[in-house]
Design a protein around this motif. Structure first.
Motif, short mmCIF file in Angstrom:
data_model
loop_
_atom_site.label_atom_id
_atom_site.label_comp_id
_atom_site.label_asym_id
_atom_site.label_seq_id
_atom_site.Cartn_x
_atom_site.Cartn_y
_atom_site.Cartn_z
N THR A 173 0.67 -1.03 0.03
CA THR A 173 0.17 0.13 -0.09
C THR A 173 0.78 1.11 0.04
N VAL A 174 0.54 2.16 -0.83
CA VAL A 174 1.10 3.43 -1.04
C VAL A 174 0.30 4.48 -0.64
N TYR A 175 -0.76 4.29 -0.58
CA TYR A 175 -2.07 5.34 -0.22
C TYR A 175 -3.36 4.55 0.23
N ASP A 176 -3.77 4.76 1.39
CA ASP A 176 -5.22 4.48 1.82
C ASP A 176 -5.85 5.62 2.57
N LYS A 177 -7.01 5.71 2.01
CA LYS A 177 -8.04 7.05 2.52
C LYS A 177 -8.13 6.68 3.91
N ALA A 178 -8.33 5.53 4.46
CA ALA A 178 -8.77 5.14 5.70
C ALA A 178 -7.53 5.45 6.86
N GLU A 179 -6.32 5.71 6.06
CA GLU A 179 -5.01 5.62 7.03
C GLU A 179 -4.25 7.10 6.71
N ALA A 180 -5.00 7.78 5.79
CA ALA A 180 -4.29 9.19 5.24
C ALA A 180 -4.55 10.40 6.44
N ASP A 181 -3.35 11.07 6.70
CA ASP A 181 -3.65 12.04 7.54
C ASP A 181 -3.81 13.31 6.62
N ALA A 182 -3.25 13.50 5.73
CA ALA A 182 -3.18 14.50 4.59
C ALA A 182 -4.55 14.56 3.76
N GLU A 183 -4.75 15.72 3.17
CA GLU A 183 -5.77 15.79 2.18
C GLU A 183 -5.32 15.18 0.93
N PHE A 184 -6.00 14.53 -0.03
CA PHE A 184 -5.90 13.65 -1.09
C PHE A 184 -4.98 14.43 -1.92
N ASP A 185 -3.88 14.15 -2.64
CA ASP A 185 -3.01 14.84 -3.45
C ASP A 185 -2.58 13.67 -4.57
N VAL A 186 -2.82 13.89 -5.56
CA VAL A 186 -2.71 12.84 -6.71
C VAL A 186 -1.27 12.94 -6.92
N ASP A 187 -0.50 14.21 -7.12
CA ASP A 187 0.93 14.35 -7.38
C ASP A 187 1.64 13.86 -6.38
N ALA A 188 1.37 13.82 -5.15
CA ALA A 188 2.13 13.05 -3.94
C ALA A 188 1.89 11.51 -4.07
N ILE A 189 0.98 11.14 -4.49
CA ILE A 189 0.65 9.58 -4.86
C ILE A 189 1.46 9.22 -6.08
N VAL A 190 1.62 10.05 -7.02
CA VAL A 190 2.60 9.40 -8.13
C VAL A 190 3.92 9.49 -7.80
N ARG A 191 4.28 10.69 -6.86
CA ARG A 191 5.65 10.60 -6.49
C ARG A 191 6.14 9.65 -5.62
N GLU A 192 5.23 9.05 -4.93
CA GLU A 192 5.38 7.85 -4.09
C GLU A 192 5.22 6.68 -4.70
N ILE A 193 4.72 6.37 -5.66
CA ILE A 193 4.63 5.34 -6.60
C ILE A 193 6.18 5.40 -7.22
N ARG A 194 6.41 6.32 -7.61
CA ARG A 194 7.60 6.52 -8.70
C ARG A 194 8.80 6.01 -7.81
N THR A 195 9.08 6.34 -6.50
CA THR A 195 9.93 5.67 -5.57
C THR A 195 9.80 4.15 -5.58
N GLN A 196 8.78 3.62 -5.68
CA GLN A 196 8.58 2.10 -5.64
C GLN A 196 8.91 1.50 -6.97
N VAL A 197 8.85 2.20 -8.06
CA VAL A 197 9.19 1.34 -9.27
C VAL A 197 10.38 1.83 -10.16
N VAL A 198 10.88 2.96 -9.60
CA VAL A 198 12.02 3.49 -10.27
C VAL A 198 13.34 3.10 -9.59
#
Length: 79
Positions: free
Chosen positions: A54-79
């Protein structure tokens, strides 16, 4: 190569949000991924995972939903 899974709540109407995130992921990471899957769920779920982690879970998110932050986090996982 990695697989991204976006699980979203159908009754909550989260499909548009899931499709938006899918588009952003593909725009930024399409060449680094094997697939981006949309998975229908319920009970308020909105969860994004890379290769089962899991890189994002609405149930556990502390911050507001941020698509760019999610893409950055995914990038760290795959690159």
């Amino acid at each position: 190569m990695s697989t991204v899974e976006i699980e979203y709540c159908v009754p909550c109407g989260f499909r548009e949000r899931a499709v938006d995130v899918q588009g952003a992921i593909l725009a930024g990471l399409e060449r680094e991924l094997d697939s981006v899957r949309l998975v229908m769920g319920d009970h308020g779920v909105f969860r994004i995972s890379v290769d089962g982690e899991t890189v994002y879970d609405k149930a556990e998110a502390d911050a507001e939903f941020d698509v760019d932050a999610i893409v950055r986090e995914i990038r760290t996982q795959v690159v």
